[in-house]
Motif scaffolding. Structure first.
Motif, PDB file in Angstrom:
ATOM      1  N   GLY A 143     -12.051 -12.248  17.842  1.00 35.30           N
ATOM      2  CA  GLY A 143     -12.070 -11.445  16.620  1.00 35.30           C
ATOM      3  C   GLY A 143     -13.427 -10.962  16.170  1.00 35.30           C
ATOM      4  N   ASN A 144     -14.516 -11.508  16.700  1.00 33.23           N
ATOM      5  CA  ASN A 144     -15.849 -11.037  16.320  1.00 33.23           C
ATOM      6  C   ASN A 144     -16.440 -10.099  17.374  1.00 33.23           C
ATOM      7  OD1 ASN A 144     -16.338 -12.934  18.297  1.00 33.23           O
ATOM      8  ND2 ASN A 144     -17.799 -14.142  17.105  1.00 33.23           N
ATOM      9  N   GLU A 145     -15.574  -9.522  18.215  1.00 33.77           N
ATOM     10  CA  GLU A 145     -15.984  -8.539  19.212  1.00 33.77           C
ATOM     11  C   GLU A 145     -15.196  -7.262  18.939  1.00 33.77           C
ATOM     12  OE1 GLU A 145     -15.535 -10.318  23.079  1.00 33.77           O
ATOM     13  OE2 GLU A 145     -16.565 -12.162  22.473  1.00 33.77           O
ATOM     14  N   LEU A 146     -15.746  -6.416  18.074  1.00 35.28           N
ATOM     15  CA  LEU A 146     -14.972  -5.298  17.539  1.00 35.28           C
ATOM     16  C   LEU A 146     -15.096  -4.005  18.350  1.00 35.28           C
ATOM     17  CD1 LEU A 146     -15.377  -5.811  13.695  1.00 35.28           C
ATOM     18  CD2 LEU A 146     -13.608  -6.639  15.242  1.00 35.28           C
ATOM     19  N   PRO A 185      -5.040 -10.269  15.520  1.00 35.31           N
ATOM     20  CA  PRO A 185      -5.443  -9.696  14.235  1.00 35.31           C
ATOM     21  C   PRO A 185      -5.971 -10.724  13.245  1.00 35.31           C
ATOM     22  CG  PRO A 185      -3.052  -9.729  14.449  1.00 35.31           C
ATOM     23  CD  PRO A 185      -3.607 -10.072  15.801  1.00 35.31           C
ATOM     24  N   LEU A 186      -5.507 -11.954  13.336  1.00 37.44           N
ATOM     25  CA  LEU A 186      -5.986 -12.995  12.418  1.00 37.44           C
ATOM     26  C   LEU A 186      -7.480 -13.247  12.622  1.00 37.44           C
ATOM     27  CD1 LEU A 186      -3.020 -15.510  12.827  1.00 37.44           C
ATOM     28  CD2 LEU A 186      -3.446 -14.010  10.864  1.00 37.44           C
ATOM     29  N   ALA A 187      -7.912 -13.296  13.873  1.00 31.78           N
ATOM     30  CA  ALA A 187      -9.327 -13.517  14.164  1.00 31.78           C
ATOM     31  C   ALA A 187     -10.154 -12.282  13.817  1.00 31.78           C
ATOM     32  CB  ALA A 187      -9.508 -13.891  15.639  1.00 31.78           C
ATOM     33  N   VAL A 188      -9.601 -11.085  14.063  1.00 34.28           N
ATOM     34  CA  VAL A 188     -10.323  -9.855  13.721  1.00 34.28           C
ATOM     35  C   VAL A 188     -10.559  -9.776  12.218  1.00 34.28           C
ATOM     36  CG1 VAL A 188     -10.171  -7.337  13.661  1.00 34.28           C
ATOM     37  CG2 VAL A 188      -9.535  -8.569  15.743  1.00 34.28           C
ATOM     38  N   GLN A 189      -9.536 -10.063  11.433  1.00 30.22           N
ATOM     39  CA  GLN A 189      -9.680 -10.010   9.972  1.00 30.22           C
ATOM     40  C   GLN A 189     -10.697 -11.017   9.462  1.00 30.22           C
ATOM     41  OE1 GLN A 189      -5.615 -10.621   8.827  1.00 30.22           O
ATOM     42  NE2 GLN A 189      -4.977  -8.596   9.532  1.00 30.22           N
ATOM     43  N   ALA A 190     -10.793 -12.156  10.136  1.00 32.33           N
ATOM     44  CA  ALA A 190     -11.746 -13.198   9.722  1.00 32.33           C
ATOM     45  C   ALA A 190     -13.112 -13.039  10.387  1.00 32.33           C
ATOM     46  CB  ALA A 190     -11.179 -14.578  10.054  1.00 32.33           C
ATOM     47  N   TRP A 191     -13.218 -12.111  11.355  1.00 34.97           N
ATOM     48  CA  TRP A 191     -14.423 -11.901  12.165  1.00 34.97           C
ATOM     49  C   TRP A 191     -14.907 -13.228  12.761  1.00 34.97           C
ATOM     50  CZ3 TRP A 191     -20.073 -11.947  12.241  1.00 34.97           C
ATOM     51  CH2 TRP A 191     -20.617 -11.016  13.112  1.00 34.97           C
ATOM     52  N   THR A 192     -13.957 -13.889  13.439  1.00 35.03           N
ATOM     53  CA  THR A 192     -14.253 -15.154  14.108  1.00 35.03           C
ATOM     54  C   THR A 192     -13.815 -15.076  15.558  1.00 35.03           C
ATOM     55  OG1 THR A 192     -12.112 -16.051  13.413  1.00 35.03           O
ATOM     56  CG2 THR A 192     -14.039 -16.556  12.034  1.00 35.03           C
ATOM     57  N   ARG A 193     -14.480 -15.811  16.399  1.00 36.33           N
ATOM     58  CA  ARG A 193     -14.115 -15.845  17.825  1.00 36.33           C
ATOM     59  C   ARG A 193     -12.727 -16.456  18.001  1.00 36.33           C
ATOM     60  NH1 ARG A 193     -16.495 -15.776  22.895  1.00 36.33           N
ATOM     61  NH2 ARG A 193     -15.714 -17.262  24.442  1.00 36.33           N
ATOM     62  N   ASN A 194     -12.479 -17.561  17.321  1.00 36.11           N
ATOM     63  CA  ASN A 194     -11.214 -18.265  17.455  1.00 36.11           C
ATOM     64  C   ASN A 194     -10.258 -17.902  16.321  1.00 36.11           C
ATOM     65  OD1 ASN A 194     -12.460 -19.456  19.615  1.00 36.11           O
ATOM     66  ND2 ASN A 194     -12.563 -21.498  18.727  1.00 36.11           N
ATOM     67  N   THR A 195      -8.983 -18.165  16.524  1.00 35.26           N
ATOM     68  CA  THR A 195      -7.976 -17.919  15.503  1.00 35.26           C
ATOM     69  C   THR A 195      -8.198 -18.880  14.336  1.00 35.26           C
ATOM     70  OG1 THR A 195      -6.460 -17.424  17.316  1.00 35.26           O
ATOM     71  CG2 THR A 195      -5.503 -17.647  15.110  1.00 35.26           C
ATOM     72  N   SER A 238       1.396 -23.235  18.631  1.00 30.52           N
ATOM     73  CA  SER A 238       0.684 -22.727  17.464  1.00 30.52           C
ATOM     74  C   SER A 238       0.560 -21.213  17.577  1.00 30.52           C
ATOM     75  CB  SER A 238      -0.698 -23.369  17.362  1.00 30.52           C
ATOM     76  OG  SER A 238      -1.526 -22.930  18.430  1.00 30.52           O
ATOM     77  N   VAL A 239       0.010 -20.577  16.539  1.00 35.44           N
ATOM     78  CA  VAL A 239       0.032 -19.114  16.493  1.00 35.44           C
ATOM     79  C   VAL A 239      -0.706 -18.480  17.671  1.00 35.44           C
ATOM     80  CG1 VAL A 239      -1.979 -18.990  14.936  1.00 35.44           C
ATOM     81  CG2 VAL A 239      -0.337 -17.092  15.024  1.00 35.44           C
ATOM     82  N   SER A 240      -1.838 -19.051  18.103  1.00 32.39           N
ATOM     83  CA  SER A 240      -2.534 -18.489  19.271  1.00 32.39           C
ATOM     84  C   SER A 240      -1.651 -18.552  20.508  1.00 32.39           C
ATOM     85  CB  SER A 240      -3.846 -19.244  19.532  1.00 32.39           C
ATOM     86  OG  SER A 240      -4.741 -19.107  18.459  1.00 32.39           O
ATOM     87  N   GLU A 241      -0.966 -19.663  20.687  1.00 33.93           N
ATOM     88  CA  GLU A 241      -0.088 -19.823  21.850  1.00 33.93           C
ATOM     89  C   GLU A 241       1.109 -18.884  21.778  1.00 33.93           C
ATOM     90  OE1 GLU A 241      -0.787 -24.510  22.928  1.00 33.93           O
ATOM     91  OE2 GLU A 241       0.238 -24.013  21.051  1.00 33.93           O
ATOM     92  N   ARG A 242       1.601 -18.618  20.571  1.00 30.10           N
ATOM     93  CA  ARG A 242       2.732 -17.695  20.428  1.00 30.10           C
ATOM     94  C   ARG A 242       2.309 -16.253  20.719  1.00 30.10           C
ATOM     95  NH1 ARG A 242       3.285 -20.565  15.694  1.00 30.10           N
ATOM     96  NH2 ARG A 242       3.171 -18.730  14.328  1.00 30.10           N
ATOM     97  N   ILE A 243       1.076 -15.892  20.319  1.00 31.43           N
ATOM     98  CA  ILE A 243       0.565 -14.561  20.657  1.00 31.43           C
ATOM     99  C   ILE A 243       0.471 -14.409  22.172  1.00 31.43           C
ATOM    100  CG2 ILE A 243      -1.453 -13.047  20.576  1.00 31.43           C
ATOM    101  CD1 ILE A 243      -2.056 -14.218  17.785  1.00 31.43           C
ATOM    102  N   ALA A 244      -0.118 -15.400  22.841  1.00 28.68           N
ATOM    103  CA  ALA A 244      -0.254 -15.349  24.299  1.00 28.68           C
ATOM    104  C   ALA A 244       1.114 -15.279  24.969  1.00 28.68           C
ATOM    105  CB  ALA A 244      -1.032 -16.564  24.790  1.00 28.68           C
TER     106      ALA A 244
END
Length: 331
Positions: A55-58, A88-98, A116-122
């Motif tokens: 999320g911190n790689e825009l 999108p959760l990491a992008v909104q928070a501007w963090t590498r991880n969820t 968990s949510v990261s695993e569900r996205i994958a």
């Protein structure tokens, strides 16, 4: 039983379509809707382009939206699917991880439907999008605290033919660097899942640091070259200008080329990406903070090499990576 991930539209519809990939809710958060663009021009290769894995790689989300603007006019065949922000959760928070589960999305593929949510996205991407394509282009940018050469990255692949094909396609993007990176931390990475399905994975590392207009133009030119090489759009590919030059190099790096801080302190870079260095050259200096009478420590190159990436000036902990060196790949 968990709800299955699903698309809100049919990817087989000819022409341009937009909608969402729905990631089901779990115990940690509600369902997510990932924006999806599709341009289906019939026979030809299928390509999935993803941004926002970290999320911190825009650069990825921005370039994905640039492609959406001109692809409908330029694409002549095949299928291109674009998901600008797969996390999108990491992008909104501007963090590498969820931020919800603290996990690195790029270490949990192929995911779990009941995870968990990261695993569900994958899981949603692995089940609903990967079967539709032959190639995956995942756009990364090395993170905001680094400077690196604009590049296409691939890790060693056991299948010799797949390795050769991946390097050949990567070089066709005509970016300043194509890098074969021997990386120890590869469990659960997106590329391993793509390779397990017999498909080709391409990963960019676009510069790191701030996102500037000139750099984005260079990166977009590289992506266009890749689409030309895959036969999805027409035109002539050419090397984009990087530091007043048009060139490309194929390099390799191993774990021994990752220079680390010997102790905590302020890291001062003493060279720039693509600098050629020889054994003993100073790559950077580590300044201790506990005493002005303590000497600073020079961090030196261990062999003749090229600076692929270097950390920005910042406080680092002991054993933190501060530079990555590389050398020409011997085919």
């Amino acid at each position: 039983m968990s709800e299955a991930p699903h698309l809100t539209f049919n990817l087989d519809t000819p022409g341009v379509s937009t909608g969402h990939l729905v990631v089901p809710k779990g115990v940690d958060c509600e369902a997510l809707s990932l924006s999806v663009f599709s341009c289906n021009r019939g026979e030809g290769p299928g390509l999935l382009i993803t941004g926002g894995n970290h999320g911190n790689e825009l650069q990825g989300p921005i370039l994905a939206r640039r492609l959406v603007q001109w692809l409908p006019e330029a694409q002549g065949c095949g299928r291109i699917i674009i998901v600008p922000e797969i996390n999108p959760l990491a992008v909104q928070a501007w963090t590498r991880n969820t931020p919800i589960d603290g996990k690195n999305l790029n270490r949990v593929f192929p995911g779990r439907s009941d995870g968990s949510v990261s695993e569900r996205i994958a899981d949603a991407i692995s089940r609903r999008l990967l079967p539709m394509v032959d190639y995956v282009l995942d756009v990364h940018s090395f993170g905001p605290t680094w400077d690196c050469a604009p590049s296409i990255i691939t890790h060693p692949i056991a299948d010799v033919d797949q390795m050769a094909k991946t390097v050949r396609i990567s070089e066709a993007f005509k970016l300043p660097v194509t890098l074969l990176w021997e990386h120890n931390d590869t469990v659960g990475m997106f590329d391993t899942t793509v390779h397990s399905q017999g498909k080709t994975f391409i990963c960019t590392e676009f510069g790191g640091g701030a996102v500037g207009a000139e750099a984005l133009t260079l990166y977009e030119a590289g992506l266009r070259n890749g689409l030309i090489a895959l036969g999805l759009v027409g035109g002539e590919a050419e090397y984009p200008t990087f530091r007043q030059q048009k060139f490309g190099q194929t390099l390799e790096t191993t774990s021994s080329d990752q220079l680390k801080s010997p102790s905590p302190g302020i890291f001062e870079p003493r060279c720039s990406v693509m600098d050629e260095v020889k054994e003993g050259d100073v790559i950077g200096v580590l300044h201790p903070m506990d005493s002005l009478s303590t000497d600073s420590t020079d961090i030196r190159a261990q062999s003749k090499s090229i600076v692929f990436a270097i950390r920005s000036a910042m406080y680092v902990q002991g054993n933190d990576e501060v530079a990555i060196l590389a050398r020409p790949l011997v085919h």
